[in-house]
Design an enzyme around this catalytic site. Structure first.
Site, PDB file in Angstrom:
ATOM      1  N   ARG A  98       0.818  -1.214   0.000  1.00 14.32           N
ATOM      2  CA  ARG A  98       0.000   0.000   0.000  1.00 14.32           C
ATOM      3  C   ARG A  98       0.854   1.266   0.000  1.00 14.32           C
ATOM      4  O   ARG A  98       0.320   2.367   0.074  1.00 14.32           O
ATOM      5  CB  ARG A  98      -0.923   0.003   1.223  1.00 14.32           C
ATOM      6  CG  ARG A  98      -2.030  -1.042   1.122  1.00 14.32           C
ATOM      7  CD  ARG A  98      -2.855  -1.139   2.395  1.00 14.32           C
ATOM      8  NE  ARG A  98      -3.952  -2.078   2.205  1.00 14.32           N
ATOM      9  CZ  ARG A  98      -5.202  -1.717   1.890  1.00 14.32           C
ATOM     10  NH1 ARG A  98      -5.503  -0.465   1.750  1.00 14.32           N
ATOM     11  NH2 ARG A  98      -6.130  -2.633   1.723  1.00 14.32           N
ATOM     12  N   CYS A 122      -1.959  -6.629   3.945  1.00 16.19           N
ATOM     13  CA  CYS A 122      -2.397  -7.698   4.842  1.00 16.19           C
ATOM     14  C   CYS A 122      -3.892  -7.579   5.122  1.00 16.19           C
ATOM     15  O   CYS A 122      -4.384  -6.484   5.414  1.00 16.19           O
ATOM     16  CB  CYS A 122      -1.627  -7.628   6.165  1.00 16.19           C
ATOM     17  SG  CYS A 122       0.115  -8.076   6.016  1.00 16.19           S
ATOM     18  N   ASP A 312       0.162  -4.444  16.973  1.00 18.06           N
ATOM     19  CA  ASP A 312       1.087  -5.434  16.424  1.00 18.06           C
ATOM     20  C   ASP A 312       1.806  -6.230  17.506  1.00 18.06           C
ATOM     21  O   ASP A 312       2.501  -7.194  17.188  1.00 18.06           O
ATOM     22  CB  ASP A 312       2.120  -4.747  15.525  1.00 18.06           C
ATOM     23  CG  ASP A 312       1.515  -4.251  14.226  1.00 18.06           C
ATOM     24  OD1 ASP A 312       0.888  -5.061  13.525  1.00 18.06           O
ATOM     25  OD2 ASP A 312       1.647  -3.060  13.919  1.00 18.06           O
TER      26      ASP A 312
END
Length: 440
Positions: A98, A122, A312
């Site tokens: 992206r 993702c 994350d």
């Protein structure tokens, strides 16, 4: 065709030392920032990850000259001959990345036009680019959606504006910064993301000649300038990779020294790590993470934007929580679809249930939208080897941790995705005495 296949013999502690270099969430954006300069930029502490190769290819297509010392991790980027790239070339090099959306602001300043192909990434939640396009429109760009992608033009230049983000999006904040620094006049960004990687990008832009101030209420002010120069900068270390190896040490009852890790970037993670029962020693050159030998403790944790617990970080930590006594609750408030990776953990013996309700103690924006965004982990449960497929970058590394912690043999398919964000992870596994073989 198998896209990367590992055989993992689990059940042995990870022990040894590895090194983390620059953050995946900063380095590609710093490379894009070089487009804004009139002179070459030097970026140091650059990791050997696929995203760096993708952005290098895209920059080269746009006329940027790049020298890459892969051993020392140094990139020299010369943007003096920037030009428009062919649509087909951009599409071929970008793949599922992206990052092309962040090229728009700098290219509009340099060339008056930009093009981005259809974007991937993702699949961990809805990541629309509408935020980005709306921001560019507010600066004065014209946006035309074509069959092959999106074309943007700004023949009369871009002008400063006021942008109020409904959520502190990292990508939208990066877009605004990369566009505002050379727009005419003042830009005010309200509700900005303030992650360490954002602050490092601000430091880079300031080195280039930008005038940027960050207020305590998440408001960023940018005074546009006519010209920017190059920069010389060492990227901050990757705090996501650091936490991933820390969780791996905890889950396998191991002892891992992460050279290059910085405490100041890890404060929230370190607090949770200690509450679970992990131990760590902070040194000037890194952090040692290890299992203290006692029982791990269950916890309640909610992800959030910085300075909260990073989204994350939760996936690797969940693997360790399968070995903790009692019920742990993990409430995901950043991405609405980030517990898909737990299916493989359940296959390996973990007891994890996911819920639509906000179970972390506070309501979040996903609470009324029917998303499975809370998880209850019951432990400790022994994990056993299994055949699993990597779903995305962070979930994939979490699967790898589970395979390392499990008794028996696991086959992990799709590990090429891990190369996107974890530098030389196979060499690092070998350095930690893991029994892992690459089959394809």
């Amino acid at each position: 065709m198998v896209d990367g296949l590992l055989q993992v013999e689990g059940g042995r502690p990870l022990t040894g030392e590895i090194t983390v270099r620059g953050a995946k969430n900063l380095v590609p954006k710093a490379m894009v920032a070089a487009l804004l300069g009139s002179t070459p930029s030097v970026l140091r502490n650059v990791p050997l990850i696929r995203d760096v190769d993708v952005v290098s290819g895209l920059l080269t297509l746009h006329g940027v000259s790049i020298e890459h010392d892969r051993t020392e991790g140094i990139l020299t980027l010369d943007p003096s001959r920037v030009e428009t790239a062919h649509v087909a070339d951009i599409d071929a090099h970008a793949g599922s990345s992206r990052i092309p959306i962040l090229f728009c602001g700098p290219l509009l300043h340099r060339l008056g036009e930009a093009f981005i192909p259809d974007l991937g990434g993702c699949r961990i939640g809805d990541r629309p680019i509408d935020f980005h396009l709306d921001i560019l429109r507010q600066f004065g760009a014209s946006v035309d959606k074509l069959q092959a992608g999106i074309r943007l033009t700004a023949p009369d230049g871009l002008n400063g504006t006021v942008i109020d983000l409904p959520y502190p999006s990292v990508g939208a904040t990066e877009q605004t910064l990369l566009t505002a620094v050379r727009a005419h006049g003042l830009t005010e960004l309200r509700g900005a993301a303030v992650e360490p990687e954002i602050m490092d990008l601000v430091d880079i832009l300031q080195k280039m000649g930008a005038i940027i101030s960050v207020d305590t209420d998440r408001t960023i002010h940018v005074e546009g300038v006519e010209e920017l120069g190059g920069y010389n900068h060492a990227a901050l270390p990757d705090r996501i990779e650091t936490a991933s190896w820390a969780s791996a040490a905890l889950a396998t009852r191991g002892d891992v020294f992460v050279r290059g890790a910085h405490q100041s970037h890890m404060t929230t993670f370190l607090n949770i790590f200690r509450k679970v029962g992990g131990a760590f020693d902070v040194r000037d050159d890194g952090i040692r993470f290890y299992h203290s030998g006692g029982d791990l403790r269950s916890i309640v944790v909610e992800t959030n934007v910085h300075p909260g617990f990073m989204t994350d970080w939760q996936q690797p930590l969940v693997v360790a929580l399968t070995q903790a006594e009692g019920l742990s609750i993990v409430h995901e408030t950043v991405y609405e679809n980030r517990f898909g990776f737990t299916k493989a953990l359940r296959k390996m013996g973990a007891t994890i249930q996911v819920y639509r309700e906000c179970l972390g103690g506070t309501e979040c924006r996903f609470g009324q939208r029917n998303f499975y965004h809370s998880a209850v982990v019951s432990g400790p449960t022994p994990l056993t080897g299994a055949d699993i497929v990597v779903p995305d970058l962070r979930g994939g590394f979490s699967h790898l941790i589970a395979a390392l912690a499990a008794q028996g043999t696991s086959r992990v398919e799709g590990v090429n995705l891990i190369d996107r964000g974890y530098e030389s992870f196979m060499s690092k596994l070998a350095a930690l005495d893991a029994d892992v073989t690459r089959l394809a």
